[in-house]
Enzyme design. Structure first.
Site, mmCIF file in Angstrom:
data_model
loop_
_atom_site.group_PDB
_atom_site.id
_atom_site.type_symbol
_atom_site.label_atom_id
_atom_site.label_comp_id
_atom_site.label_asym_id
_atom_site.label_seq_id
_atom_site.Cartn_x
_atom_site.Cartn_y
_atom_site.Cartn_z
ATOM 1 N N GLU A 72 -2.299 -0.125 9.697
ATOM 2 C CA GLU A 72 -2.064 -1.371 8.956
ATOM 3 C C GLU A 72 -0.668 -1.936 9.169
ATOM 4 O OE1 GLU A 72 -5.787 -0.041 7.322
ATOM 5 O OE2 GLU A 72 -3.926 1.047 7.721
ATOM 6 N N HIS A 141 -9.089 3.935 -3.902
ATOM 7 C CA HIS A 141 -9.718 2.764 -3.286
ATOM 8 C C HIS A 141 -10.130 1.721 -4.318
ATOM 9 C CE1 HIS A 141 -10.282 6.171 -0.550
ATOM 10 N NE2 HIS A 141 -10.177 5.285 0.417
#
Length: 342
Positions: A72, A141
């Site tokens: 990322e 998450h």
């Protein structure tokens, strides 16, 4: 008979789920402007982890739809650099929780540069992906990042609820010269909504920074964003049977916040409940309550403004605990009745 069939077919065409609304928006913008490209994990050959980019790689090829490694910080940095150089990247995070690997790129590189360059260096980039809790994915998450990114000047932060929001706001985000954080919701991807022909037009865009009143009411204002807007509408339908008319405001945008629409509603109803899936402390609802305290609408309140939020804990894995950790329709109904002293 054939006329009736034609009408049914037209209706079917305009019944679009959130996933397809996002897909169409990207497709149309990729076609409209060759500077637009998409990059992220699994976006190309695999058609996207959630199939939001389905078919785009086949149509536009490796140059416009780019699969990245699981990096990322790396690919967000490449995307920001591309925006500096005049391209208009769409950077997909497989979930916004993973954007924490790249939060320096989003905030220090993307959000601050337009200002620090005195307007000489626009940063036309969209960071997008699913935000908040899904189902059964536990603590790492499940975070809602609306308050995190909404905290930072230089970003625009968008949180769509239905297919019209998704389509109109994503197109607006891609065309905007500022970095836009686009917070989708995984559990909404497969939900279908009826879209008018106006919304399906290729030049349809929604203004960033404008909320929408989804339901008119006179007794209490419910302000929400993303998936919880649907919960508010469901709660309002139940409460209407008991004679309580809720006005439901869909924020659509977290930053800039459309305080005027909220104030106008509170001045009409005299009561306010905010609803969100994120944590309570320093949250979106906290900001809305503070703005109402500080503004002209405060004098119209007949009871304290109250927040309905996720529970102040990391998300549990067990389903029964998860259900108790995010706002349910019954929580909204209970809170409304409490505020109205019923």
């Amino acid at each position: 008979h054939s006329n009736h069939l034609l009408k049914c077919q037209m209706y079917l065409i305009l019944y679009v789920n959130v996933r397809d609304a996002l897909n169409q928006a990207m497709d149309e913008e990729l076609e409209r402007d060759e500077r637009v490209f998409l990059l992220g994990e699994e976006v190309a050959q695999y058609d996207g982890a959630y199939k939001v980019s389905r078919g785009l790689w086949k149509k536009y090829g490796d140059k416009r739809i780019i699969d990245t490694p699981i990096t990322e910080m790396g690919f967000a940095g490449i995307a920001v650099g591309a925006a500096f150089a005049g391209l208009r990247p769409i950077c997909e995070f497989m979930t916004w929780n993973f954007s924490m690997q790249a939060i320096d790129q989003v905030i220090n590189s993307a959000a601050k540069t337009y200002y620090m360059s005195a307007g000489a260096q626009p940063v036309p980039i969209v960071f997008r992906g699913p935000n908040g809790s899904s189902a059964g994915v536990a603590a790492q998450h499940s975070q809602c990042f609306a308050a995190w990114y909404g905290h930072c000047p230089g970003l625009k932060v968008v949180s769509p609820w239905n297919s019209e929001d998704a389509r109109g706001l994503l197109k607006a985000a891609i065309r905007d010269n500022n970095p836009v954080v686009f917070l989708e919701n995984e559990l909404m991807y497969g939900v279908p909504f009826d879209l008018s022909e106006e919304v399906m037009h290729k030049d349809f865009v929604l203004p960033i920074g404008k909320a929408k009143v989804e339901r008119q009411g006179t007794h209490i204002t419910l302000v929400s964003h993303s998936r919880c807007v649907g919960f508010c509408l469901d709660a309002a339908a139940v409460l209407a049977k008991e004679g309580v008319e809720c006005e439901v405001v869909n924020l659509r945008t977290i930053r800039p916040l459309d305080v005027e629409t909220i104030e106008a509603s509170v001045m009409k109803t005299g009561h306010l409940v905010t609803v969100e899936g994120g944590w309570p402390q320093y949250g979106v609802g906290a900001e809305i309550c503070a703005r109402i305290m500080e503004g002209p609408a405060f004098n119209y309140l007949d009871a304290p403004a109250v927040r309905v939020t996720g529970v102040d804990i990391p998300m549990p894995y067990a389903k029964i605990l998860e259900d108790h950790s995010v706002p349910q329709i019954k929580d909204i109904i209970f809170t409304v009745k409490k505020v109205l002293n019923m």
